[in-house]
Write an enzyme that holds these catalytic residues in place. Structure first.
Site, PDB file in Angstrom:
ATOM      1  N   ARG A   1       0.864  -1.380  -0.042  1.00  0.00           N
ATOM      2  CA  ARG A   1      -0.087  -0.028  -0.032  1.00  0.00           C
ATOM      3  C   ARG A   1       1.020   1.370  -0.273  1.00  0.00           C
ATOM      4  O   ARG A   1       1.623   1.447   0.945  1.00  0.00           O
ATOM      5  CB  ARG A   1      -0.900  -0.018   1.173  1.00  0.00           C
ATOM      6  CG  ARG A   1      -1.719   1.178   1.463  1.00  0.00           C
ATOM      7  CD  ARG A   1      -2.788   1.327   2.735  1.00  0.00           C
ATOM      8  NE  ARG A   1      -3.792   0.483   2.028  1.00  0.00           N
ATOM      9  CZ  ARG A   1      -5.195   0.714   2.625  1.00  0.00           C
ATOM     10  NH1 ARG A   1      -5.394   1.327   3.731  1.00  0.00           N
ATOM     11  NH2 ARG A   1      -5.986  -0.117   2.287  1.00  0.00           N
TER      12      ARG A   1
ATOM     13  N   CYS B   1     -17.005   0.687   1.570  1.00  0.00           N
ATOM     14  CA  CYS B   1     -15.543  -0.188   1.737  1.00  0.00           C
ATOM     15  C   CYS B   1     -15.224   0.239   3.100  1.00  0.00           C
ATOM     16  O   CYS B   1     -13.895  -0.456   3.565  1.00  0.00           O
ATOM     17  CB  CYS B   1     -14.685   0.129   0.630  1.00  0.00           C
ATOM     18  SG  CYS B   1     -14.511   2.017   0.330  1.00  0.00           S
TER      19      CYS B   1
ATOM     20  N   ARG C   1     -12.996  -9.378   2.012  1.00  0.00           N
ATOM     21  CA  ARG C   1     -11.629  -9.042   1.796  1.00  0.00           C
ATOM     22  C   ARG C   1     -10.804 -10.496   2.125  1.00  0.00           C
ATOM     23  O   ARG C   1      -9.820 -10.429   1.224  1.00  0.00           O
ATOM     24  CB  ARG C   1     -11.296  -7.627   2.463  1.00  0.00           C
ATOM     25  CG  ARG C   1     -12.067  -6.619   2.039  1.00  0.00           C
ATOM     26  CD  ARG C   1     -11.507  -6.142   0.582  1.00  0.00           C
ATOM     27  NE  ARG C   1      -9.940  -5.940   0.445  1.00  0.00           N
ATOM     28  CZ  ARG C   1      -9.465  -4.872   1.015  1.00  0.00           C
ATOM     29  NH1 ARG C   1     -10.117  -3.804   1.519  1.00  0.00           N
ATOM     30  NH2 ARG C   1      -8.082  -4.614   1.003  1.00  0.00           N
TER      31      ARG C   1
ATOM     32  N   HIS D   1      -7.523   0.380  -6.174  1.00  0.00           N
ATOM     33  CA  HIS D   1      -7.692  -0.514  -5.187  1.00  0.00           C
ATOM     34  C   HIS D   1      -8.382  -1.834  -5.569  1.00  0.00           C
ATOM     35  O   HIS D   1      -9.457  -2.239  -5.450  1.00  0.00           O
ATOM     36  CB  HIS D   1      -8.649   0.251  -4.351  1.00  0.00           C
ATOM     37  CG  HIS D   1      -8.362  -0.717  -2.586  1.00  0.00           C
ATOM     38  ND1 HIS D   1      -7.755  -1.601  -2.481  1.00  0.00           N
ATOM     39  CD2 HIS D   1      -8.874  -0.107  -1.501  1.00  0.00           C
ATOM     40  CE1 HIS D   1      -7.565  -1.887  -1.028  1.00  0.00           C
ATOM     41  NE2 HIS D   1      -8.451  -0.961  -0.375  1.00  0.00           N
TER      42      HIS D   1
ATOM     43  N   GLN E   1     -10.250  -4.474  -3.280  1.00  0.00           N
ATOM     44  CA  GLN E   1     -11.621  -3.941  -2.930  1.00  0.00           C
ATOM     45  C   GLN E   1     -12.633  -4.256  -3.802  1.00  0.00           C
ATOM     46  O   GLN E   1     -13.750  -4.762  -3.411  1.00  0.00           O
ATOM     47  CB  GLN E   1     -11.263  -2.404  -2.362  1.00  0.00           C
ATOM     48  CG  GLN E   1     -12.600  -1.911  -1.902  1.00  0.00           C
ATOM     49  CD  GLN E   1     -13.174  -2.485  -0.727  1.00  0.00           C
ATOM     50  OE1 GLN E   1     -12.194  -2.310   0.299  1.00  0.00           O
ATOM     51  NE2 GLN E   1     -14.046  -2.875  -0.282  1.00  0.00           N
TER      52      GLN E   1
ATOM     53  N   ASP F   1     -18.584   5.846  -0.619  1.00  0.00           N
ATOM     54  CA  ASP F   1     -16.969   5.993  -0.015  1.00  0.00           C
ATOM     55  C   ASP F   1     -17.161   7.300   0.875  1.00  0.00           C
ATOM     56  O   ASP F   1     -17.687   8.241   0.321  1.00  0.00           O
ATOM     57  CB  ASP F   1     -15.945   5.583  -0.882  1.00  0.00           C
ATOM     58  CG  ASP F   1     -14.660   5.306  -0.566  1.00  0.00           C
ATOM     59  OD1 ASP F   1     -14.490   5.094   0.756  1.00  0.00           O
ATOM     60  OD2 ASP F   1     -13.566   4.904  -1.227  1.00  0.00           O
TER      61      ASP F   1
END
Length: 310
Positions: A101, A266, A294, A128, A131, A226
């Site tokens: 990340r 998320c 996830r 991402h 996700q 989000d």
């Protein structure tokens, strides 16, 4: 697939569906792969804050028989000036895969280019992918078949951020009906929209954009939101809060959707901003199923990328 840096690293909609189907099967029978990565070591490098991604990757590696090694960005020599190329070369001598990340997608691509190990995007400013894959898995679980998923109107209400970009690519690849609702100036970048349109033209996906959240939500089977201000955009927080105020996912918006609509986020959520507590805790919310998945999708991604290694 040696690396997963972008959804576009997945060659086709069929391949994306295969990954998701494998993840659903693995969730149903988690012990089936409990030693699949025995003897492997998976590094987890977080240069941005993380809760779900760090924990889910660590648990995923452990449940597959690998050793998860969480590396603090503050404790690595990169912070003192070591190049990303040298970091990649060195870690490749110790590790089999890294979930990374970082801020710059270019840094991620450089890291992968100089790595002999597999590299997985655990979030950059641009994408991402884990996700989006986990999200689509969550929808596919409920719809049972991808034919039913393709009949579902999926609406993303909010910023044209990294999650949205991964979703656009994934929706285009898999032939979905996907709508993005955002204020003018906050949609996906033009180059992303062009790439998405080109893929959609081949797959039959229906991708559209609007600045009307109510119009977007009409008959929606999925409403996704989000945070309005992503990590790195904090200086714009006040302006964004004003621009996105009409885009809150609340009970009024839900009433415009299909009766069986599900709501996704998320996480982490800013309750009272992009979504109300009433909705995120309500009967339509599948937010915590989404968070759980996830783990299962990342187990599958690890198996996919490490399968390429001899």
């Amino acid at each position: 697939m040696k690396h997963l840096l972008s959804i576009l690293d997945i060659g086709s909609g069929c391949e994306a569906e295969s990954i998701i189907k494998k993840a659903i099967a693995l969730k149903k029978n988690p012990l089936s792969k409990r030693s699949a990565l025995s003897g492997k070591t998976v590094g987890i490098i977080m240069e941005k804050p993380s809760t779900r991604t760090t924990v889910s990757f660590a648990v995923a590696a452990h449940q597959l028989g690998a050793l998860p090694l969480i590396l603090s960005a503050d404790g690595m020599q990169r912070k003192r000036g070591e190049t990303i190329e040298d970091t990649a070369r060195t870690l490749s001598r110790y590790l089999d895969a890294v979930a990374f990340r970082t801020f710059s997608h270019g840094d991620l691509e450089t890291f992968a280019r100089y790595s002999s190990m597999s590299v997985i995007n655990a979030l950059t400013d641009t994408e991402h992918p884990c996700q989006a894959l986990g999200d689509l898995m969550t929808i596919a679980e409920r719809k049972k078949t991808f034919a039913q998923v393709r009949k579902t109107k999926i609406v993303f209400v909010g910023d044209g951020n990294n999650v949205l970009i991964s979703w656009l690519y994934l929706a285009a690849l898999t032939g979905l009906n996907f709508v993005h609702a955002a204020p003018k100036g906050y949609s996906a970048p033009p180059d992303v929209r062009r790439k998405t349109a080109a893929i959609a033209a081949k797959t039959g996906a229906r991708i559209s954009y609007t600045d009307s959240p109510l119009a977007a939500a009409k008959d929606a089977g999925v409403i996704y939101t989000d945070v309005w201000t992503s990590m790195g955009d904090e200086a714009e927080a006040v302006a964004r809060k004003k621009a996105f105020a009409p885009y809150q996912v609340n009970s009024r918006l839900i009433k415009s959707a299909a009766r069986d609509v599900v709501v996704m986020h998320c996480l982490p959520a800013r309750r009272g901003q992009e979504i109300t507590g009433e909705v995120i805790d309500g009967k339509h919310s599948i937010v915590f199923d989404q968070a759980e998945n996830r783990l299962h999708i990342q187990k599958t991604v690890l198996l996919e990328v490490l399968a390429t290694q001899k």
